[in-house]
Enzyme design. Structure first.
Site, PDB file in Angstrom:
ATOM      1  NE  ARG A  14      -3.680  -1.157   9.472  1.00 36.22           N
ATOM      2  CZ  ARG A  14      -2.800  -0.379   8.572  1.00 36.22           C
ATOM      3  NH1 ARG A  14      -2.789   1.112   9.193  1.00 36.22           N
ATOM      4  NH2 ARG A  14      -1.393  -1.259   8.878  1.00 36.22           N
TER       5      ARG A  14
ATOM      6  NE  ARG B 260       7.399  -2.666   5.529  1.00 35.10           N
ATOM      7  CZ  ARG B 260       6.127  -3.120   5.289  1.00 35.10           C
ATOM      8  NH1 ARG B 260       5.040  -2.508   4.914  1.00 35.10           N
ATOM      9  NH2 ARG B 260       4.691  -3.245   6.508  1.00 35.10           N
TER      10      ARG B 260
ATOM     11  CE  LYS C 248      -2.366  -0.294   3.886  1.00 33.42           C
ATOM     12  NZ  LYS C 248      -1.828  -1.742   4.365  1.00 33.42           N
TER      13      LYS C 248
ATOM     14  NE  ARG D  31       6.166  -0.528   9.826  1.00 28.84           N
ATOM     15  CZ  ARG D  31       4.973   0.048   9.347  1.00 28.84           C
ATOM     16  NH1 ARG D  31       5.485   0.114   8.009  1.00 28.84           N
ATOM     17  NH2 ARG D  31       4.368  -0.782   9.924  1.00 28.84           N
TER      18      ARG D  31
ATOM     19  NE  ARG E  96       2.266  -4.434  11.289  1.00 28.87           N
ATOM     20  CZ  ARG E  96       2.165  -3.883  10.452  1.00 28.87           C
ATOM     21  NH1 ARG E  96       3.887  -5.187  10.345  1.00 28.87           N
ATOM     22  NH2 ARG E  96       2.264  -2.764   9.075  1.00 28.87           N
TER      23      ARG E  96
HETATM   24  P1  AMP Z   1       1.031   0.883   9.093  1.00 28.90           P
HETATM   25  O1  AMP Z   1       2.327   1.408   8.654  1.00 28.90           O
HETATM   26  O2  AMP Z   1      -0.177   1.112   7.938  1.00 28.90           O
HETATM   27  O3  AMP Z   1       1.016  -0.379   8.886  1.00 28.90           O
HETATM   28  O4  AMP Z   1       0.098   1.450  10.106  1.00 28.90           O
HETATM   29  C1  AMP Z   1       1.491   1.100  11.443  1.00 28.90           C
HETATM   30  C2  AMP Z   1       0.849   0.512  12.752  1.00 28.90           C
HETATM   31  O5  AMP Z   1       0.267   1.997  12.875  1.00 28.90           O
HETATM   32  C3  AMP Z   1      -0.337   0.104  12.878  1.00 28.90           C
HETATM   33  O6  AMP Z   1       0.002  -1.386  13.113  1.00 28.90           O
HETATM   34  C4  AMP Z   1      -1.156   0.150  13.513  1.00 28.90           C
HETATM   35  O7  AMP Z   1      -0.601   0.412  14.959  1.00 28.90           O
HETATM   36  C5  AMP Z   1      -1.419   2.040  13.385  1.00 28.90           C
HETATM   37  N1  AMP Z   1      -2.405   2.150  12.402  1.00 28.90           N
HETATM   38  C6  AMP Z   1      -2.095   2.776  11.149  1.00 28.90           C
HETATM   39  N2  AMP Z   1      -2.916   3.152  10.629  1.00 28.90           N
HETATM   40  C7  AMP Z   1      -4.056   2.842  11.569  1.00 28.90           C
HETATM   41  C8  AMP Z   1      -5.616   3.908  11.864  1.00 28.90           C
HETATM   42  N3  AMP Z   1      -6.230   3.331  10.545  1.00 28.90           N
HETATM   43  N4  AMP Z   1      -6.261   2.314  12.303  1.00 28.90           N
HETATM   44  C9  AMP Z   1      -5.166   2.423  13.969  1.00 28.90           C
HETATM   45  N5  AMP Z   1      -4.088   1.803  13.711  1.00 28.90           N
HETATM   46  C10 AMP Z   1      -3.332   2.483  12.974  1.00 28.90           C
END
Ligand code: AMP
Length: 209
Positions: free
Chosen positions: A88, A127, A13, A153, A164
Site C-alpha cells: 500500500r 458491506r 479486492k 467493520r 482510507r
Molecule cells: P483491508 O481489509 O485491506 O481494507 O485492510 C484493513 C486495514 O488494515 C487498513 O485500513 C489498514 O489499517 C490495515 N492494513 C491492511 N493492509 C495494510 C498495508 N499493506 N499497509 C498498511 N496498513 C494496512
C-alpha cells in the site's frame, strides 16, 4: 501466478481475490485479514495495529512487511499467491521487490481494480462480513442469507472510509506508476456483477494480454 490486486477500499479486492484463489489454485494473502486475525487473537502485533485500523489509517510499514515476509515463506505460497491489500506504500513495494528477487519469484502481474469514488463509499458503508465464514456481502447488491452472523467493520463507517480513500489517493496510488514503469500494471473496470468482474480479471491475466 504471483499477482497483486491493487485498488481503493471497497473496490472488490478481497471478494475477487477469494474467487480467483479457487480459479487459479493459489492462496489469497490479505494483510487486512491477517491484521484482523492478530487483533482478534490479542497478540502484541494485533494490539499495535488496532489503533491505526480503528482510525482507518495505514499500519506502519515495518509491521505489514514483517507479516508478509513470514507468510510468503509458507509452503503454499511457493506455487504462487494473490496479494490483496499489500503493498500500500512505495516502501512496502520496494521491500516486496527485494524479497521476491531474493527468492527468484518475480511478480506476474499487478491488477488495478478501478471503481468511481461515490460507489466506493456506498459499497463500504453497506458491506457486511459473515464472521463464521469470512464471506463478504452487500446489503443492497449481494444480500446475505438470513442465518448469516453479520459484522460491520468499524473502519467501514463513512468517516473512516473517507480517511482510507484519501490515503489511497495520496499514498497508495503512487504504486500505479511504480508498477506501470515495470511493465506489470493492468487495469480492469470493477463496476458490474461479481462474475463479470472476475471474468475481466481472469482475461487480463491471460499470457500476452
Ligand atoms: P483491508 O481489509 O485491506 O481494507 O485492510 C484493513 C486495514 O488494515 C487498513 O485500513 C489498514 O489499517 C490495515 N492494513 C491492511 N493492509 C495494510 C498495508 N499493506 N499497509 C498498511 N496498513 C494496512
Amino acid at each position: 501466478m504471483r499477482i497483486i490486486l491493487l485498488g481503493p477500499p471497497a473496490s472488490g479486492k478481497g471478494t475477487q481475490a477469494k474467487r480467483l484463489m479457487d480459479r487459479l489454485g493459489v492462496p489469497q494473502i490479505s494483510t487486512g485479514d491477517m491484521l484482523r486475525a492478530a487483533r482478534a487473537a490479542g497478540t502484541a502485533l494485533g494490539r499495535e495495529a488496532d489503533e491505526f485500523m480503528k482510525a482507518g489509517r495505514l499500519v506502519p510499514d515495518s509491521v505489514v512487511i514483517g507479516l508478509v515476509g513470514e507468510r510468503l515463506a509458507e509452503a503454499d505460497a511457493q506455487a504462487g499467491f494473490i496479494l490483496d491489500g499489500f503493498p500500500r506504500t512505495v516502501p512496502q513495494a520496494e521491500a516486496l521487490d527485494a524479497l521476491l528477487t531474493s527468492k527468484a519469484m518475480p511478480l506476474t502481474s499487478v491488477l488495478e481494480i478501478r471503481v468511481p469514488r461515490d460507489l466506493l463509499v456506498e459499497r463500504a458503508v453497506l458491506r457486511r462480513t459473515d464472521v463464521r465464514t469470512g464471506q463478504i456481502y452487500h446489503l443492497k447488491y449481494s444480500p446475505p442469507p438470513p442465518d448469516a452472523e453479520l459484522e460491520h467493520r468499524a473502519d467501514d463507517q463513512e468517516d473512516k472510509v473517507t480517511q482510507r480513500l484519501s490515503d489511497y489517493e495520496a499514498i497508495t496510488s503512487a504504486l500505479l506508476p511504480y508498477y506501470e514503469a515495470k511493465g506489470l500494471l493492468k487495469t480492469v473496470d470493477g463496476v458490474g456483477e461479481l462474475d463479470e468482474v472476475t471474468d475481466r480479471i481472469a482475461s487480463a491475466l491471460e499470457p500476452g494480454r
